[in-house]
Write a protein that holds these residues in place. Structure first.
Motif, PDB file in Angstrom:
ATOM      1  N   THR A 120      -6.725  16.353  -0.065  1.00  0.00           N
ATOM      2  CA  THR A 120      -8.117  16.436  -0.534  1.00  0.00           C
ATOM      3  C   THR A 120      -8.172  17.211  -1.838  1.00  0.00           C
ATOM      4  OG1 THR A 120      -8.905  16.383   1.741  1.00  0.00           O
ATOM      5  CG2 THR A 120     -10.432  17.205   0.107  1.00  0.00           C
ATOM      6  N   PHE A 121      -7.450  18.379  -1.889  1.00  0.00           N
ATOM      7  CA  PHE A 121      -7.428  19.160  -3.132  1.00  0.00           C
ATOM      8  C   PHE A 121      -6.809  18.366  -4.270  1.00  0.00           C
ATOM      9  CE2 PHE A 121      -7.512  23.335  -0.617  1.00  0.00           C
ATOM     10  CZ  PHE A 121      -8.863  23.529  -0.842  1.00  0.00           C
ATOM     11  N   GLU A 122      -5.777  17.590  -3.944  1.00  0.00           N
ATOM     12  CA  GLU A 122      -5.126  16.768  -4.971  1.00  0.00           C
ATOM     13  C   GLU A 122      -6.107  15.742  -5.520  1.00  0.00           C
ATOM     14  OE1 GLU A 122      -0.973  14.278  -5.557  1.00  0.00           O
ATOM     15  OE2 GLU A 122      -1.722  14.673  -3.536  1.00  0.00           O
ATOM     16  N   ARG A 123      -6.869  15.121  -4.620  1.00  0.00           N
ATOM     17  CA  ARG A 123      -7.868  14.135  -5.087  1.00  0.00           C
ATOM     18  C   ARG A 123      -8.958  14.823  -5.889  1.00  0.00           C
ATOM     19  NH1 ARG A 123      -9.274  10.582   0.015  1.00  0.00           N
ATOM     20  NH2 ARG A 123      -9.253  12.650   0.839  1.00  0.00           N
ATOM     21  N   MET A 124      -9.333  16.036  -5.381  1.00  0.00           N
ATOM     22  CA  MET A 124     -10.363  16.768  -6.136  1.00  0.00           C
ATOM     23  C   MET A 124      -9.853  17.120  -7.521  1.00  0.00           C
ATOM     24  SD  MET A 124     -11.964  19.245  -3.153  1.00  0.00           S
ATOM     25  CE  MET A 124     -12.825  20.289  -4.277  1.00  0.00           C
ATOM     26  N   LEU A 125      -8.580  17.509  -7.600  1.00  0.00           N
ATOM     27  CA  LEU A 125      -8.001  17.814  -8.911  1.00  0.00           C
ATOM     28  C   LEU A 125      -7.954  16.569  -9.789  1.00  0.00           C
ATOM     29  CD1 LEU A 125      -5.085  20.259  -8.004  1.00  0.00           C
ATOM     30  CD2 LEU A 125      -7.153  20.805  -9.276  1.00  0.00           C
ATOM     31  N   ASP A 126      -7.594  15.440  -9.139  1.00  0.00           N
ATOM     32  CA  ASP A 126      -7.566  14.187  -9.898  1.00  0.00           C
ATOM     33  C   ASP A 126      -8.963  13.844 -10.406  1.00  0.00           C
ATOM     34  OD1 ASP A 126      -4.864  13.920  -9.542  1.00  0.00           O
ATOM     35  OD2 ASP A 126      -5.017  12.480  -7.869  1.00  0.00           O
ATOM     36  N   ALA A 183     -10.126  13.762 -14.132  1.00  0.00           N
ATOM     37  CA  ALA A 183     -10.725  12.545 -14.707  1.00  0.00           C
ATOM     38  C   ALA A 183     -12.074  12.868 -15.318  1.00  0.00           C
ATOM     39  CB  ALA A 183     -10.870  11.489 -13.620  1.00  0.00           C
ATOM     40  N   GLU A 184     -12.868  13.688 -14.655  1.00  0.00           N
ATOM     41  CA  GLU A 184     -14.172  14.062 -15.207  1.00  0.00           C
ATOM     42  C   GLU A 184     -13.980  14.848 -16.494  1.00  0.00           C
ATOM     43  OE1 GLU A 184     -16.423  16.172 -12.280  1.00  0.00           O
ATOM     44  OE2 GLU A 184     -16.758  14.379 -11.085  1.00  0.00           O
ATOM     45  N   ALA A 185     -12.992  15.767 -16.471  1.00  0.00           N
ATOM     46  CA  ALA A 185     -12.747  16.568 -17.666  1.00  0.00           C
ATOM     47  C   ALA A 185     -12.293  15.666 -18.806  1.00  0.00           C
ATOM     48  CB  ALA A 185     -11.703  17.627 -17.368  1.00  0.00           C
ATOM     49  N   TYR A 186     -11.520  14.662 -18.470  1.00  0.00           N
ATOM     50  CA  TYR A 186     -11.061  13.743 -19.498  1.00  0.00           C
ATOM     51  C   TYR A 186     -12.231  12.931 -20.040  1.00  0.00           C
ATOM     52  CZ  TYR A 186      -8.541   9.978 -21.759  1.00  0.00           C
ATOM     53  OH  TYR A 186      -8.106   9.065 -22.674  1.00  0.00           O
TER      54      TYR A 186
END
Length: 170
Positions: free
Chosen positions: A138-144, A148-151
């Motif tokens: 879940t944390f990995e997806r949140m980081l992804d 992605a949002e930051a990008y």
């Protein structure tokens, strides 16, 4: 008839014509009296010794009877003690077997409980690892998503900046 030495000494023979020599007969009777007296003394002593021996034999027979009964009683007591010890040993052995069986039963119960506890702990460990994996996933997806949002935000910002730069100039 029982003759005593005194009977022999007081014996008087009738004299007849041409009888025995009186001195010789008297000497013989004196010797005979002394011999009978000695024999009577010996006989009395022997009777006393025999009475004492019979008394000793009687005492020894009583002692033998006592010893025999004591021996029989001792043998009986020894057999009773042996039987009692045998019974006690059997009871101790049965008690030890019972205690050993009880200890073995308790050990088996404890083993079963320990195996059940171990199995539950293994299941809890497995569930905890799965939860940690799920949480990490879940944390990995949140980081992804965050990356992605930051990008996207960083890609959208230069356009806004450009638009923004042109807006104030307008």
């Amino acid at each position: 008839m029982h003759l005593t030495p005194l009977d022999i000494q007081q014996m008087v023979f009738r004299t007849k014509f041409r009888g025995y020599d009186r001195e010789e007969v008297n000497r013989f009777l004196e010797e005979l009296a002394q011999t009978v007296e000695a024999l009577n003394r010996d006989n009395a002593q022997l009777r006393e010794r025999m009475a004492m021996a019979e008394q000793q034999v009687s005492e020894l027979k009583r002692t033998e009877t006592t010893l025999t009964s004591t021996l029989v009683a001792a043998q009986s007591l020894a057999e009773d003690v042996k039987r009692s010890a045998q019974r006690e040993a059997e009871l101790v052995l049965k008690e030890a077997e019972f205690k050993a069986g009880e200890i073995l039963r308790q050990a088996r119960v404890e083993l079963t409980d320990t195996q059940r506890d171990l199995s539950q702990l293994q299941k809890q460990r497995f569930l905890m690892l799965e939860r940690m994996r799920a949480t990490l996933h879940t944390f990995e997806r949140m980081l992804d998503v965050e990356a992605a949002e930051a990008y996207q935000d960083s890609a959208a910002m230069p356009e806004e900046k450009m638009e923004g730069e042109s807006s104030p100039a307008r």
